[in-house]
Design an enzyme around this catalytic site. Structure first.
Site, mmCIF file in Angstrom:
data_model
loop_
_atom_site.group_PDB
_atom_site.id
_atom_site.type_symbol
_atom_site.label_atom_id
_atom_site.label_comp_id
_atom_site.label_asym_id
_atom_site.label_seq_id
_atom_site.Cartn_x
_atom_site.Cartn_y
_atom_site.Cartn_z
ATOM 1 N N ASP A 91 -9.103 3.003 -3.337
ATOM 2 C CA ASP A 91 -10.181 3.429 -2.442
ATOM 3 C C ASP A 91 -11.416 3.919 -3.182
ATOM 4 O O ASP A 91 -11.777 5.102 -3.120
ATOM 5 C CB ASP A 91 -9.657 4.522 -1.501
ATOM 6 C CG ASP A 91 -8.497 4.027 -0.653
ATOM 7 O OD1 ASP A 91 -8.290 2.795 -0.577
ATOM 8 O OD2 ASP A 91 -7.780 4.872 -0.080
ATOM 9 N N GLU A 144 2.831 5.040 -3.938
ATOM 10 C CA GLU A 144 2.872 6.005 -5.075
ATOM 11 C C GLU A 144 4.143 6.850 -5.063
ATOM 12 O O GLU A 144 4.566 7.239 -6.148
ATOM 13 C CB GLU A 144 1.642 6.922 -5.023
ATOM 14 C CG GLU A 144 0.335 6.209 -5.249
ATOM 15 C CD GLU A 144 -0.094 5.318 -4.065
ATOM 16 O OE1 GLU A 144 0.291 5.658 -2.931
ATOM 17 O OE2 GLU A 144 -0.777 4.316 -4.289
ATOM 18 N N ASP A 193 0.849 -1.197 0.000
ATOM 19 C CA ASP A 193 0.000 0.000 0.000
ATOM 20 C C ASP A 193 0.886 1.249 0.000
ATOM 21 O O ASP A 193 2.100 1.161 0.234
ATOM 22 C CB ASP A 193 -0.893 -0.030 1.254
ATOM 23 C CG ASP A 193 -2.025 0.986 1.195
ATOM 24 O OD1 ASP A 193 -2.339 1.486 0.097
ATOM 25 O OD2 ASP A 193 -2.609 1.275 2.269
#
Ligand code: MIG
Length: 750
Positions: free
Chosen positions: A480, A411, A408
């Protein structure tokens, strides 16, 4: 808003507010001091064209362009150098000159006053592009026509045809929730598919920096990519859709061969808080006989969000927990993040600092930024030594019985008070400045884990971020998403854009991440995702429980869909193995099989699984009927074995999942053992599938020729029975032997 602040205060220490502000200030200070203002020199005029070795050299005042091509339809344009990208050049052949034209393999290139055109073997122009404009950015454009299909660019919350829109390529944490039109998202891939008059061309830019893509928005006849950083180097790929993606995978890397278990149903939430809760969850599935492949631990399993730790209170018995799960055939997967808590004495941090593994500012200071563990340092995954160092820590997780890893925040995401929620653009990586290589941060984190783990087994890594070619290392989920009907529909297209970017191991949070779906929406989401390689229920902290038994009266319908999915696992797995062999994505839009039919370009609520199945999920609230469009050919309705064709409307109820099988196909289904379902056709066809037996996959070939079916090898390993569909009387030849089929379906015990 107040809720968010309260949540923030409960999670973090008092200094966190200051950390977030300090980071935002520091980032702005460094970026203003160290970021060069780019101004690229002009292209100038064209001076010379000549063939040298296996390339055409085109000399402009400002740049030397090199054009290279393969025998089979890849042409590469290299205008500048720049940071080294993770791509591999295919084998180039020598071009031949023919006046103003150049033959490169089976294509022809023509040099014009303002750009180039590429013609295919029959002389049809496949691609026309314009000389790039070098100014503050580097802009490269190509021509499109009204009605053309434009798609791809990675993960997009956009319509199937993206022409008329503007996009940004900059991996971005969507701040907790997104729906249709949100842009950019976590994964951007500089891959764009252009369809014109039934023919397709794909462009892949070997650039991982910040870019804007104007897809026929400012000028409806052009798609323009504006890059802020170098290199400008791109591959133009022509051919059939299958061959285009095979060729792309030669450049960006082929999807890997995933483990079988990863295709089974997975249950997650943010967060299962302790071992007891996980055991109860597993027991809940086992006692009801619901298939369950894996459970996820979200961030709360860690000790204060420190990587490679378990909170002693809540998961002190992690080894026993995973053993308990192993006995029940369920894997445990943990979330992993790139952030390393800045805490002297924390071994991972001390080691990273001592050995220079962290991303730095241009002046040599380590770059610290706040995220879940509060102030943290970030491994420079672009460096091979750093990758190996960080990935070697996964051994500890494996020794605790953890089977898969969920990457997770890669980025990377950072908590900011203002500005961009990622690393400073001026930060330094081994291969370049952050702004030039930003979109590769998650990619290299995934590569780190993959390279290490794949030495012992087929890894399972689920990643939020990535770049072109990421399926060689990791699976991707769409992040999400909001819980809404419009996002349910959108999500199918987001997945298809990834497919059209060559990214094949994909899925979503079933039910949406933020929100609590009605039973109807949840069941429809389970159905719509039925063939996504990743089949995982996951949701936010504030969402209502989503275990199958949390849906009261609808528990049975929920379980039915999970069982239906389970029955298709061998088939989806087989398609994934095929995809790892060919590079062709598993999930495809319908125009794939009928590229010259404009109607197929408009079908945006159905998708194909390989080339033999279509699902037309019901994605409208309170639907009682569903309009279905099928590509040409004859299709079996899998629910009643009737042959259907073209366009029609079907009555539906909450349990209806419209699935169609192309005639002349073989489908694998799990039903206490693997069944091979044969759907004979009116024409000759050949199918290949793979059956998993541990570490090996048996390759099986089937040839359909009317009532004559040949299977090779004749004794298929691992198959319980063969089930024939669509025979109404008459004889059938199976490997030369006559079989009486009688009416309908027969069951052949081997
Ligand atoms: O800042 O780990 O997309 O799946 O549950 C949010 C908590 C961090 C974002 C992921 C989501 C996950 C959540 N994470």
């Amino acid at each position: 808003m107040l809720d968010d602040i309260k949540g923030f205060m409960n999670t973090f220490s008092e200094t966190m507010f200051m950390d977030v502000i300090n980071y935002s200030l520091t980032r702005d200070k460094y970026d203003s001091m160290f970021l060069p203002r780019s101004k690229y020199s002009d292209l100038g005029k064209l001076n010379e064209v000549r063939i040298q070795d296996n390339a055409i050299l085109v000399r402009f005042d400002g740049y030397d362009l090199r054009i290279q091509g393969t025998a089979d339809g890849i042409i590469k344009f290299t205008w500048t150098d720049g940071p080294v990208m993770p791509v591999a050049d295919p084998e180039f052949v020598k071009p031949a000159q023919d006046g103003q034209m150049y033959r490169i393999g089976n294509n022809t290139l023509s040099l014009e006053s303002d750009g180039f055109s590429i013609m295919d073997g029959s002389g049809i122009t496949m691609h026309r592009e314009f000389f790039p404009v070098f100014a503050e950015t580097i802009t490269h454009s190509f021509e499109i026509h009204p009605g053309d299909m434009v798609a791809g660019l990675g993960e997009r919350a956009a319509p199937l045809n993206i022409s008329g829109h503007v996009f940004r390529l900059w991996n971005h944490d969507a701040n907790g929730s997104y729906g249709p039109d949100s842009d950019p998202l976590y994964l951007n891939a500089p891959v764009i598919l252009h369809g014109h008059a039934g023919k397709f061309t794909l462009l892949f830019y070997a650039n991982a920096g910040d870019a804007t893509v104007d897809a026929g928005y400012s000028n409806e006849r052009r798609v323009s990519f504006s890059f802020r950083s170098k290199p400008l180097a791109y591959y133009i790929i022509t051919g059939s859709l299958d061959s285009i993606y095979e060729k792309l995978s030669r450049i960006t890397g082929k999807p890997y061969r995933p483990p079988y278990w990863a295709f089974e149903f997975q249950q997650s939430r943010y967060s299962y808080m302790n071992s007891r809760e996980v055991r109860d969850l597993v027991d809940g599935f086992v006692s009801r006989g619901i298939p369950l492949g894996a459970v996820y631990l979200d961030i709360d399993y860690m000790d204060r969000f420190k990587m490679f730790t378990f909170d002693n209170q809540r998961f002190g018995d992690i080894g026993q927990l995973t053993e308990y799960m192993r006995e029940r055939g369920v894997k445990l997967i943990t979330i992993m993040e790139p952030s390393v808590k800045m805490e002297p004495g924390f071994e991972l941090y001390d080691e990273g600092l001592r050995n220079g593994h962290f991303v730095r500012y241009p002046d040599g200071n380590v770059m610290y930024a706040p995220v879940w563990p509060e102030m943290a340092a970030f491994p420079d995954f672009t460096d091979a030594n750093t990758r190996e160092w960080y990935a070697s820590k996964y051994d500890f997780m494996r020794s605790m019985g953890i089977s898969g890893f969920w990457h997770d925040m890669n980025e990377p995401a950072i908590f900011v008070a203002w500005g961009d929620n990622t690393m400073p653009r001026s930060a330094v990586h081994s291969i370049g400045r952050h702004e030039e290589v930003h979109n590769l941060y998650g990619y290299y984190m995934d590569k780190a884990a993959y390279d290490h783990l794949s030495r012992i087994e087929r890894p399972f890594i689920l990643s939020r971020s990535g770049w072109a070619g990421i399926s060689q290392y990791a699976w991707i989920w769409t992040g999400d998403t909001e819980t809404s009907w419009k996002e349910l529909k959108q999500n199918i297209l987001t997945i298809l854009h990834m497919s059209l970017s060559g990214i094949t191991l994909t899925g979503c949070d079933i039910g949406g991440f933020t929100g609590s779906p009605t039973p109807e929406l949840f069941i429809r989401w389970l159905q719509a995702s039925l063939f996504f390689p990743l089949y995982r229920v996951h949701s936010d902290k504030k969402s209502k429980r989503r275990e199958p038994w949390a849906f009261g009266d609808h528990e049975k319908e929920v379980i039915d869909v999970i069982r239906l999915r389970h029955s298709f696992v061998p088939h989806i797995y087989s398609e994934a193995v095929s995809s790892s062999e060919s590079g062709v994505p598993i999930l495809r839009p319908l125009f794939w099989v009928e590229p010259d039919n404009p109607v197929m370009m408009t079908v945006d609520d159905e998708y194909m699984i390989g080339d033999s199945m279509i699902i037309a999920p019901v994605v409208e609230e309170h639907a009682v009927a569903r309009k279905i469009t099928l590509p040409k050919g004859r299709w079996y309705n899998i629910n009643d074995d009737r042959i259907v064709e073209g366009s029609f409307t079907m009555d539906v109820d909450l349990g209806t999942v419209p699935i169609f099988v192309r005639e002349g196909s073989a489908i694998l289904r799990e039903n206490n053992g693997i069944e091979l379902h044969l759907y004979p056709g009116s024409q000759m066809s050949r199918r290949v599938f793979y059956i998993n037996n541990g570490n090996d996959d048996a390759r099986v070939e089937i040839e359909f020729d009317g009532g004559n079916i040949a299977i090779s090898p004749p004794k298929v390993p691992g198959i319980k029975s063969i089930i024939m569909h669509g025979f109404s009387g008459g004889d059938l030849l199976l490997n030369g032997e006559t079989i009486k089929t009688g009416d309908g379906v027969i069951n052949l015990m081997l």
